[in-house]
Design an enzyme around this catalytic site. Structure first.
Site, PDB file in Angstrom:
ATOM      1  N   LYS A 261       0.824  -1.219   0.000  1.00  0.00           N
ATOM      2  CA  LYS A 261       0.000   0.000   0.000  1.00  0.00           C
ATOM      3  C   LYS A 261       0.845   1.250   0.000  1.00  0.00           C
ATOM      4  CE  LYS A 261      -4.264  -1.671   1.820  1.00  0.00           C
ATOM      5  NZ  LYS A 261      -4.856  -2.247   3.003  1.00  0.00           N
TER       6      LYS A 261
HETATM    7  N1  GLU Z   1      -7.807  -7.908   5.887  1.00  0.00           N
HETATM    8  C1  GLU Z   1      -6.637  -8.649   5.590  1.00  0.00           C
HETATM    9  C2  GLU Z   1      -5.695  -7.819   4.741  1.00  0.00           C
HETATM   10  O1  GLU Z   1      -6.099  -6.821   4.191  1.00  0.00           O
HETATM   11  C3  GLU Z   1      -6.900  -9.943   4.843  1.00  0.00           C
HETATM   12  C4  GLU Z   1      -7.781 -10.853   5.576  1.00  0.00           C
HETATM   13  C5  GLU Z   1      -7.594 -12.303   5.256  1.00  0.00           C
HETATM   14  O2  GLU Z   1      -7.718 -12.689   4.097  1.00  0.00           O
HETATM   15  O3  GLU Z   1      -7.321 -13.077   6.132  1.00  0.00           O
HETATM   16  O4  GLU Z   1      -4.526  -8.167   4.634  1.00  0.00           O
END
Ligand code: GLU
Length: 284
Positions: free
Chosen positions: A252
């Site tokens: 990001k």
């Molecule tokens: N929210 C997590 C992320 O953005 C991913 C969640 C998951 O796939 O376990 O890295």
């Protein structure tokens, strides 16, 4: 019936790595005539922004993906995580930890337990595990605690655990003990990534958890929580990660490769056909 999900955190715009991950989940559901869900993992009040949520919708629609409404926002379901915490607490598996990051690093160094090469997290040395009730009450006046899982006790309860690696076609033994006493509820919000993701996948009926190889390790933790909370166990497919020309994982922080910026430069959704095919590579 296969149910997959893409679960981004709205802490920035989506990049090519996200596109690959979302397409992987979407294709896995589509191939099997199943359902693809979108979930917004917005438990971090300091880093999540609503403009990024709009960006996620925009980017995913542009990629040609769709999903059933309503989308689950983790920030609207804090009670679900609180219930899970209470269940763990009832089993005597949680304890409050008042240590600062600095104290943890210092204590680990003293105990000769610096992080091993290649590891970025220090395993918690257990400082607050056996604090007396009085000491806890006293510290609670000064600092807000985080809540940690007593890992040793937890693995003693569950015994040996396995999860199904769908791409490799084999069962993998979970070894969550290497993470030590992980944080399950933070200061700012009474939950954590591990707890919310595990509870949500169960509540949403996700049968195939798809995500990048970089999250393979934490699947052991999620498998442990499923056992402790008596939750159904999905199968797992960890897809290969995408790297940029310099061999770096997309992140990001690297604004140049967001889907939004590629679109502005005249990129077309069909250019992503190569990425759309990429997920199947993992099946070979
Ligand atoms: N929210 C997590 C992320 O953005 C991913 C969640 C998951 O796939 O376990 O890295």
């Amino acid at each position: 019936m296969i149910v997959t999900r893409f679960a981004p955190s709205p802490t920035g715009r989506l990049h090519l790595g996200h596109a690959a991950s979302a397409l992987f989940a979407f294709n896995k559901a589509r191939e099997a005539g199943g359902t693809f869900l979108l979930r917004i993992e917005d438990i971090d009040p300091l880093r999540c922004k609503s403009e990024y949520i709009e960006g996620i919708y925009e980017d995913l629609h542009w990629l040609g993906l769709n999903w059933p409404e309503p989308v689950r926002f983790q920030s609207r379901h804090l009670d679900d995580y609180k219930r899970a915490l209470a269940a763990l607490e009832a089993k005597g598996l949680l304890y409050p930890c008042f240590c600062t990051r600095k104290e943890i690093v210092e204590e680990s160094a003293r105990a000769g337990r610096a992080p091993h090469e290649g590891e970025d997290a220090v395993v918690y040395p257990g400082t607050c595990r056996s604090l007396s009730l009085d000491a806890r009450a006293e510290l609670a006046h000064i600092r807000m605690p985080v809540w940690r899982l007593d890992m040793e006790k937890a693995v003693r309860i569950t015994g040996q655990l396995f999860w199904r690696d769908e791409l490799a076609g084999q069962d993998v033994e979970a070894k969550p003990e290497r993470f030590g006493d992980i944080v399950l509820a933070r200061k700012e919000v009474l939950t954590s990534y591990h707890l919310s993701v595990t509870v949500d996948d169960a509540l949403q009926g996700v049968t195939l958890v798809t995500r990048g190889e970089d999250l393979r390790g934490v699947t052991d933790i999620h498998r442990l929580l499923q056992a402790l909370l008596d939750l159904p166990v999905p199968r797992y497919a960890h897809h290969p990660l995408l790297y940029d020309g310099a061999g770096k994982k997309f992140s990001k922080r690297d604004q140049s490769v967001t889907l939004a910026s590629l679109r502005q430069q005249g990129g077309l959704a069909r250019d992503f056909a190569t990425i759309a095919f990429f997920p199947n590579e993992g099946m070979k």
